[in-house]
Write an enzyme that holds these catalytic residues in place. Structure first.
Site, PDB file in Angstrom:
ATOM      1  CG  HIS A 203      -1.906   1.146   1.195  1.00 39.64           C
ATOM      2  ND1 HIS A 203      -3.055   1.087   0.456  1.00 39.64           N
ATOM      3  CD2 HIS A 203      -1.883   2.368   1.782  1.00 39.64           C
ATOM      4  CE1 HIS A 203      -3.723   2.222   0.602  1.00 39.64           C
ATOM      5  NE2 HIS A 203      -3.030   3.013   1.403  1.00 39.64           N
ATOM      6  CD  GLU A 237     -11.128  -3.192   7.504  1.00 37.67           C
ATOM      7  OE1 GLU A 237     -10.984  -2.029   7.921  1.00 37.67           O
ATOM      8  OE2 GLU A 237     -11.021  -4.213   8.225  1.00 37.67           O
ATOM      9  CG  LEU A 238      -9.645  -0.962  -0.236  1.00 37.92           C
ATOM     10  CD1 LEU A 238      -9.115  -1.948  -1.262  1.00 37.92           C
ATOM     11  CD2 LEU A 238     -10.394   0.172  -0.923  1.00 37.92           C
ATOM     12  CG  ASP A 239      -5.806  -0.410   1.071  1.00 41.49           C
ATOM     13  OD1 ASP A 239      -5.185  -1.290   0.456  1.00 41.49           O
ATOM     14  OD2 ASP A 239      -6.239   0.624   0.521  1.00 41.49           O
ATOM     15  N   GLY A 240      -7.191  -3.245   4.860  1.00 38.41           N
ATOM     16  CA  GLY A 240      -7.389  -3.443   6.300  1.00 38.41           C
ATOM     17  C   GLY A 240      -6.854  -4.753   6.817  1.00 38.41           C
TER      18      GLY A 240
END
Length: 295
Positions: A203, A237-240
């Site tokens: 990310h 969960e996006l970027d989680g």
């Protein structure tokens, strides 16, 4: 496929790696050590961590040498099941001699892809790159000299289901880990479930700040003094997902957006390469949405 350099292959022929997590209590290390000793194994490295000695979770990574390990592995696993049951262990045993197979997904930015290819060619990445997959043809000329198969699979809003099916068919039985090296597509939940804790993403920010589009423009607009990058396992969960590695570099008001991008690309390359290396060497344990990394 071209072969990368390998180092210390002979020394890894009989080396095993155990990853264990369980509720903490007295006797865990003694029980594992006794079991391996009675099998004739020699422990060459051991790392451990407890979240709380009284009621917390305990994590341990053990490397050991055992003659004819590959042939004896099924029986060793069957015999260790009794120890694992006694301590409610979640555990795995892998062979250092069996290199993990990687698939690298990429779009149009090449810096993370090239970093992994260079590490692989130099023999610094203890794995084999089985393929590179992209939704664009741009990276094919860069991959071709490495002798690695390149698969161009375009993605449109109308073909996402078909593309997922093609990806799964292409990867099935061929790879152990998927790396999103700036692959600019959302990964479907069903695909993530199929490769749980086996998809690593890089990310382009120090999570959780500046998520979404144009992170460096957001950072510049806020006048940040540190920028960074985050490698994590992919979840719905996006970027989680569980964070594996992060790094930062100090910047100042003198740096414009292009400077931040240049610095950011450098951090992304380093962070992703570390995370991939640690996964391939069985150094990561996932607990809930966190990781324990024995780096």
């Amino acid at each position: 496929m071209a072969a990368a350099k390998t180092s210390g292959a002979a020394g890894k022929q009989n080396r095993g790696r155990m990853l264990i997590s369980c509720p903490d209590r007295p006797g865990i290390v003694a029980a594992v050590s006794k079991f391996l000793s009675e099998y004739g194994a020699n422990i060459v490295q051991s790392d451990q961590y407890t979240m709380d000695p009284e009621g917390g979770m305990f994590f341990i990574r053990i490397e050991f040498d055992l003659t004819d390990l590959e042939q004896r592995k099924p029986q060793l696993e069957a015999d260790f099941a009794g120890v694992a049951a006694e301590f409610s262990m979640d555990w795995s045993l892998s062979l250092a001699s069996q290199r993990k197979r990687l698939a690298i997904f990429v779009s149009k930015e090449d810096h993370c892809l090239l970093e992994l290819l260079w590490h692989w060619r130099a023999g610094d990445l203890d794995a084999d790159i089985a393929m590179v997959v992209s939704n664009h043809p741009d990276m094919a000329p860069l991959v071709e000299p490495f002798g690695i198969p390149y698969h161009h699979i375009p993605v449109t809003p109308d073909t996402k289901a078909e593309v997922e099916k093609r990806h799964l068919e292409l990867l099935e039985g061929q790879v152990d880990l998927i790396i999103l090296a700036r692959y600019m597509q959302i990964i479907p939940p069903s695909f993530i479930k199929h490769y749980q804790n086996r998809i690593i993403n890089i990310h382009h920010s120090f999570l959780p700040a500046f998520v979404g589009g144009k992170p460096y423009a957001q950072a510049h607009g806020r006048g940040v003094k540190l920028i960074g990058a985050t490698a994590h396992y992919v979840t719905e969960e996006l970027d989680g997902g569980p964070i594996i590695e992060q790094d930062v570099q100090r910047v100042s008001h003198r740096d414009n957006v292009d400077d931040l991008k240049r610095i950011g690309r450098h951090i992304e390359r380093i962070v992703l390469a570390r995370a991939v290396s640690w996964h391939t060497e069985d150094r990561i344990l996932v607990h809930q949405n966190k990781t324990v990394v024995f780096s």
